[in-house]
Design a protein around this motif. Structure first.
Motif, PDB file in Angstrom:
ATOM      1  N   GLU A   1      42.700  21.956  25.392  1.00  0.00           N
ATOM      2  CA  GLU A   1      41.697  22.444  24.451  1.00  0.00           C
ATOM      3  C   GLU A   1      40.265  22.157  24.905  1.00  0.00           C
ATOM      4  O   GLU A   1      39.387  23.002  24.784  1.00  0.00           O
ATOM      5  CB  GLU A   1      41.914  21.815  23.073  1.00  0.00           C
TER       6      GLU A   1
ATOM      7  N   GLU B   1      35.956  29.923  25.043  1.00  0.00           N
ATOM      8  CA  GLU B   1      37.061  30.857  25.239  1.00  0.00           C
ATOM      9  C   GLU B   1      36.895  31.646  26.540  1.00  0.00           C
ATOM     10  O   GLU B   1      37.867  31.927  27.232  1.00  0.00           O
ATOM     11  CB  GLU B   1      37.196  31.802  24.045  1.00  0.00           C
TER      12      GLU B   1
ATOM     13  N   ARG C   1      38.199  29.498  29.406  1.00  0.00           N
ATOM     14  CA  ARG C   1      39.667  29.473  29.382  1.00  0.00           C
ATOM     15  C   ARG C   1      40.235  30.785  29.932  1.00  0.00           C
ATOM     16  O   ARG C   1      41.132  30.794  30.753  1.00  0.00           O
ATOM     17  CB  ARG C   1      40.156  29.246  27.952  1.00  0.00           C
ATOM     18  N   ARG C   2      39.668  31.908  29.506  1.00  0.00           N
ATOM     19  CA  ARG C   2      40.128  33.233  29.944  1.00  0.00           C
ATOM     20  C   ARG C   2      39.923  33.418  31.454  1.00  0.00           C
ATOM     21  O   ARG C   2      40.823  33.858  32.152  1.00  0.00           O
ATOM     22  CB  ARG C   2      39.398  34.316  29.150  1.00  0.00           C
TER      23      ARG C   2
END
Length: 144
Positions: free
Chosen positions: A90, A130, A133-134
């Motif tokens: 996370e 995000e 992460r992507r």
């Protein structure tokens, strides 16, 4: 050489410089960390992490790093340094490195680092953006 760096989506090439040698006639142990740092930054640039950091204030901070030396590098030589991210959580990810000697055609060292997402404006740990992460998942998917 390609086989030794298979599975690393980012690979950079660096010369072994005479000034990196120490009194023991091999590349000083600290230099390997510089090689890994240079590969880490190349990975970040490839996924636009610096732009994301500029826009959000969220960026990477190095929590820990280590290196396993396999054999001593010496001048003259060049190395290829691979970087990959095998695990994302996370608020952090683990990055692995492999340093390969061109002259000897073998692995000179392997290392890893724990990178934590950090809010540079609030000066605290933060969830990974995000977009980061992507990008990581896309880059790592392409390596397989």
């Amino acid at each position: 050489m390609d086989e030794l760096l298979k599975g690393f989506p980012v690979v950079i090439e660096l010369p072994v410089v005479w000034g990196e040698m120490d009194a023991f006639q091999h590349v000083n142990n600290v230099v390997y960390f510089r090689y890994m740092e240079t590969a880490r930054i190349a990975y970040f640039l490839k996924m636009n992490y610096m732009k994301i950091m500029e826009e959000t204030g969220l960026g990477p901070i190095l929590a820990s790093t280590q290196c396993r030396y396999r054999f001593p590098l010496t001048y003259p030589d060049s190395v290829s340094v691979g970087a990959r991210v095998p695990h994302v959580e996370e608020d952090r990810f683990r990055m692995e490195y492999r340093i390969v000697s061109h002259r000897h055609q073998k692995v000179a060292a392997e290392g890893d680092a724990l990178i934590v997402s950090y809010d540079y404006r609030k000066r605290t740990k933060a969830p990974l953006p995000e977009a980061v992460r992507r990008y990581i998942l896309e880059m790592e998917e392409r390596r397989t």
